[in-house]
Design a protein around this motif. Structure first.
Motif, mmCIF file in Angstrom:
data_model
loop_
_atom_site.group_PDB
_atom_site.id
_atom_site.type_symbol
_atom_site.label_atom_id
_atom_site.label_comp_id
_atom_site.label_asym_id
_atom_site.label_seq_id
_atom_site.Cartn_x
_atom_site.Cartn_y
_atom_site.Cartn_z
ATOM 1 N N ASP A 1 22.627 -4.425 -15.785
ATOM 2 C CA ASP A 1 21.671 -3.666 -15.924
ATOM 3 C C ASP A 1 21.873 -2.993 -17.306
ATOM 4 O O ASP A 1 22.936 -2.416 -17.474
ATOM 5 N N TRP A 2 21.117 -3.313 -18.541
ATOM 6 C CA TRP A 2 21.463 -2.718 -19.583
ATOM 7 C C TRP A 2 20.651 -1.497 -19.938
ATOM 8 O O TRP A 2 20.469 -1.117 -21.204
ATOM 9 N N ASN A 3 20.099 -0.841 -18.968
ATOM 10 C CA ASN A 3 19.288 0.279 -19.176
ATOM 11 C C ASN A 3 19.831 1.601 -18.343
ATOM 12 O O ASN A 3 19.297 2.068 -17.809
ATOM 13 N N PRO A 4 21.005 2.006 -18.923
ATOM 14 C CA PRO A 4 21.641 3.246 -18.178
ATOM 15 C C PRO A 4 20.899 4.455 -18.666
ATOM 16 O O PRO A 4 20.453 4.378 -19.694
ATOM 17 N N VAL A 5 20.560 5.382 -17.630
ATOM 18 C CA VAL A 5 19.914 6.440 -18.008
ATOM 19 C C VAL A 5 20.565 7.528 -18.896
ATOM 20 O O VAL A 5 20.148 8.104 -19.527
ATOM 21 N N THR B 240 29.091 -3.029 -15.466
ATOM 22 C CA THR B 240 30.180 -1.744 -15.236
ATOM 23 C C THR B 240 30.708 -1.896 -13.657
ATOM 24 O O THR B 240 30.998 -0.586 -13.221
ATOM 25 N N TRP B 241 31.086 -3.031 -13.255
ATOM 26 C CA TRP B 241 31.835 -3.044 -12.036
ATOM 27 C C TRP B 241 33.071 -3.923 -12.187
ATOM 28 O O TRP B 241 32.940 -4.989 -13.034
ATOM 29 N N ARG C 38 25.345 1.071 -24.116
ATOM 30 C CA ARG C 38 24.538 0.467 -22.958
ATOM 31 C C ARG C 38 25.567 0.125 -21.732
ATOM 32 O O ARG C 38 26.638 -0.028 -22.143
ATOM 33 N N VAL D 219 14.377 7.296 -20.819
ATOM 34 C CA VAL D 219 15.711 7.370 -21.287
ATOM 35 C C VAL D 219 16.313 6.531 -22.120
ATOM 36 O O VAL D 219 17.072 6.779 -22.929
ATOM 37 N N ASN D 220 15.642 5.289 -22.070
ATOM 38 C CA ASN D 220 16.287 4.390 -23.054
ATOM 39 C C ASN D 220 15.566 4.650 -24.381
ATOM 40 O O ASN D 220 16.330 4.452 -25.739
ATOM 41 N N ALA E 180 18.648 3.938 -11.644
ATOM 42 C CA ALA E 180 18.307 4.386 -13.100
ATOM 43 C C ALA E 180 19.275 4.661 -13.979
ATOM 44 O O ALA E 180 19.522 4.369 -15.187
ATOM 45 N N MET E 181 20.339 4.775 -13.297
ATOM 46 C CA MET E 181 21.720 5.351 -14.048
ATOM 47 C C MET E 181 22.486 4.217 -14.519
ATOM 48 O O MET E 181 23.537 4.150 -15.242
ATOM 49 N N THR F 201 16.340 -5.649 -21.415
ATOM 50 C CA THR F 201 16.798 -4.080 -21.511
ATOM 51 C C THR F 201 15.999 -3.313 -20.351
ATOM 52 O O THR F 201 16.808 -2.366 -19.775
ATOM 53 N N GLU F 202 14.907 -3.550 -19.812
ATOM 54 C CA GLU F 202 14.356 -2.736 -18.759
ATOM 55 C C GLU F 202 14.450 -3.354 -17.498
ATOM 56 O O GLU F 202 13.680 -2.827 -16.622
ATOM 57 N N GLU F 203 14.867 -4.545 -17.436
ATOM 58 C CA GLU F 203 15.047 -5.356 -16.112
ATOM 59 C C GLU F 203 16.541 -5.484 -15.611
ATOM 60 O O GLU F 203 17.248 -5.538 -16.403
ATOM 61 N N THR F 204 16.515 -5.589 -14.477
ATOM 62 C CA THR F 204 17.999 -5.885 -13.980
ATOM 63 C C THR F 204 18.096 -7.298 -13.418
ATOM 64 O O THR F 204 17.127 -8.123 -13.252
ATOM 65 N N ARG G 95 17.550 7.545 -25.976
ATOM 66 C CA ARG G 95 18.976 6.823 -26.366
ATOM 67 C C ARG G 95 18.893 6.185 -27.591
ATOM 68 O O ARG G 95 19.507 6.530 -28.610
ATOM 69 N N ARG H 222 13.722 5.111 -16.486
ATOM 70 C CA ARG H 222 14.500 4.022 -17.047
ATOM 71 C C ARG H 222 14.146 4.082 -18.436
ATOM 72 O O ARG H 222 14.931 4.012 -19.558
#
Lengths: 165, 479
Positions: free
Chosen positions: B443-447, B456-457, B452, A67-68, A131-132, B430-433, A71, A64
């Motif tokens: 979750d702001w860290n999509p692969v 997304t739900w 961002r 890829v951040n 991760a996605m 950014t790195e945690e949920t 990006r 994660r």
């Protein structure tokens, strides 16, 4: 204690580095970009190793972060190109990645990412989903779509000549 | 199907580039830590040179109310372990900031100085002024709220919702000994988006329907100001373009895709229509996403999308055009991407009913609308569905974004701990949920490279007997 922690990281790093690099190479399509993001991710993993190693999936965390980084750098590079009117440098995907790259480069980003995380990074569908940032169902669907896309692409053999009408 | 796995195994077996040696990893890690230390040392040195600094007032708009303020004149607690000189009796922020800035545990050990003690999560040992807007006993948060204009009724409760959450946290001692001081502004000039306007705050909360936000992101005012902003409503794509914004709501585009996709898969819907606000960017993005997603679905088609200006006195012209395509139940699903008042007025224009389902995008799951719907539509509204990224806890899901935002900001600050800096806050966000009672996990860290994620739900609520009820879809992801 410090040495054993460093040794533990070194062993994990040696095992994970090739997979992360390969995954980012297939996502980014350029070895230099992938290498930078990979290096940055592992430096950060080392900095936070006490916390990272205790996670359920240190690999997932590192992917994660990587890829951040990718990006953000992609966005910065795009802005620089716009502001400075640079030409986009050609992507560089050295062997033996060429064949794999040709296979996945035309996939939509999400399908490509799902394929790479699932089959190259060996993440479970759930880990890949985390991760996605999508559900496991979405990962499954993306994998199914990617499989059929790859099959279609290779069925359209580019070496077949089509006569001009 | 080619064995992609074999291709990838070959990649792993023959890496395209070598790994960094461990010495280099360690060297880079040390360099990163030193850069952070150097930055703080420079700040400390500048504060020593400048002397006590009185921060300029930052709000140019009409200050409405200050919530949970611990008192502007509260003396700063001296940090007992400070290594720099501290003039007795001088309680100005500058000197305290100077002394405190040298005490955080992440400062490297400089020759000749005693090593700093580790920071603790309590007043007196939390490192004091670790960043802008942070002191030993306070962290200043700027909240912009829409308190004027046509959207006011929808969002004016947001500040009080935020205040209630912050008060609870402050009653239990704040975060690492720092009380949260939220300053609400109704800024109609846009000044509080700039660096000048935000300079005195650590982070910002952005109330829902905040006017001008998109523009300030796209012209990079937000980035230049440097203030992390949490809790934006997420409706427009622009909010996902800045590394300094953390939207908590589901975008209108994602909601449109979810509404279409779900109806396609669960109802067998194949013909789609939409009515949308032609003047509002979120609604236009919903329309574009709607068209694009229908085009991806085999056998599906868009019969019509009708855009209209809500300020028009009547929508009969637009409804007539709409009815031309959707008469005789030719449209399986109709999606409305408009504000509640506009939706009510649209229904008064008697558009054709969808054959299978009418679905609204955000704003609509309010019982007031459910009660009015039957009156306006002159028929039962049972089955009318809305999709939303929030559990509708109160009468208006828009206010939920403010509540979720403040919870996320507080949780992120807790996770950062005593060494509270903007950079660490950004990394934590950014790195945690972040789980939430009102949304699915954030979750702001999509692969995937690109905008961002965040939220997304969405989930659906249906009208039955003049009230909205959970439709039982659960959280559905953006396809």
């Amino acid at each position: 204690m410090e040495d054993s922690r460093d040794d533990q990281f070194a062993a994990w790093y040696a095992q994970e580095h090739p997979k992360l690099l390969a995954a980012l190479l297939l996502v980014a399509g350029d070895v230099h970009t992938a290498q930078e993001a990979t290096d940055e991710a592992f430096v950060r993993a080392f900095m936070h190793w006490r916390r990272v190693r205790a996670m359920d999936s240190p690999r997932g965390w590192t992917y994660r972060v990587a890829v951040n980084v990718l990006r953000r750098r992609g966005r910065r590079a795009a802005m620089e190109r716009t502001l400075l009117a640079h030409q986009e440098p050609p992507p560089f995907v050295p062997a033996p990645a060429g064949e794999a790259w040709e296979a996945v480069r035309r996939l939509p980003p999400r399908q490509r990412m799902a394929i790479v995380l699932r089959f190259l990074a060996d993440l479970t569908e759930e880990e890949a989903g985390r991760a996605m940032g999508v559900s496991r169902t979405t990962v499954s669907r993306a994998l199914a779509d990617a499989r059929s896309s790859l099959g279609r692409m290779l069925a359209e053999d580019p070496t077949m000549e089509v006569g001009c009408a | 199907m080619p064995d992609v796995r074999e291709l990838m195994d070959a990649l792993v077996a023959h890496p395209a580039a070598p790994a960094l040696p461990m010495d280099e990893i360690k060297r880079r890690a040390r360099a990163r830590r030193t850069r952070r230390h150097t930055k703080l040392a420079v700040v400390a040195a500048m504060a020593l040179v400048a002397g006590p600094v009185r921060w300029a007032g930052s709000d140019s708009g009409t200050p409405v109310r200050t919530t949970s303020s611990p008192g502007e004149d509260a003396p700063e607690a001296a940090t007992p372990s400070s290594a720099a000189s501290h003039e007795p009796g001088n309680k100005g922020r500058g000197s305290t900031q100077a002394t405190a800035a040298l005490s955080p545990d992440h400062i490297g050990h400089h020759p000749g100085m005693p090593p700093p003690p580790a920071l603790k999560c309590k007043r007196g040992a939390n490192g004091g002024a670790t960043d802008v807007g942070v002191t030993d006993n306070k962290v200043r948060i700027l909240m912009r709220a829409t308190l004027d204009g046509p959207g006011r009724a929808l969002v004016e409760d947001a500040p009080s919702v935020v205040k209630a959450v912050v008060d609870r946290v402050n009653r239990s001692g704040g975060i690492c000994g720092r009380l949260i001081d939220v300053h609400v502004v109704n800024d109609t000039t846009g000044r509080t988006w700039t660096q000048e306007g935000t300079g005195d705050y650590f982070a910002g909360l952005v109330g829902p329907l905040q006017a001008g936000f998109d523009e300030h992101i796209l012209n990079r005012t937000v980035d230049r100001a440097g203030l992390p902003l949490v809790g934006t409503d997420g409706l427009t794509q622009a909010q996902f373009q800045s590394d300094l914004a953390w939207p908590v709501g589901t975008s209108a585009a994602a909601l449109a895709r979810i509404a279409v996709d779900h109806a396609y898969r669960t109802l067998g819907a194949r013909t789609f229509a939409m009515a949308f606000d032609s003047t509002d960017s979120w609604s236009k993005e919903a329309e574009a996403a709607f068209r694009a997603h229908v085009a991806r679905l085999p056998g599906a088609s868009v019969r019509i999308t009708t855009g209209f200006d809500p300020r028009e006195p009547s929508y009969s012209g637009a409804a007539q055009e709409f009815n031309g395509e959707c008469r005789d139940q030719r449209c399986d699903v109709v999606v409305l991407a408009v504000l509640p008042n506009t939706a009510a007025k649209w229904l008064k224009a008697h558009p054709e009913r969808a054959r299978l389902q009418t679905a609204g995008l955000p704003f609509l799951p309010s019982n007031r609308f459910a009660e009015d719907c039957a009156m306006y539509a002159l028929t039962s509204c049972d089955g009318f569905r809305v999709w939303t990224g929030f559990v509708p806890k109160g009468p208006n899901p828009l206010v939920a974004s403010a509540e979720v935002g403040v919870h996320v900001l507080i949780e992120a600050m807790k996770r950062v701990g005593p060494n509270l800096t903007r950079a660490r806050l950004q990394a934590a966000l950014t790195e945690e949920t972040y789980p939430s009672e009102l949304t699915n996990v954030l979750d702001w860290n999509p692969v995937s490279p690109g905008p961002r994620g965040g939220n997304t739900w969405a989930r659906a609520y249906d009208i039955r007997d003049r009230a909205f009820h959970d439709a039982g879809t659960g959280w559905v992801p953006d396809p």
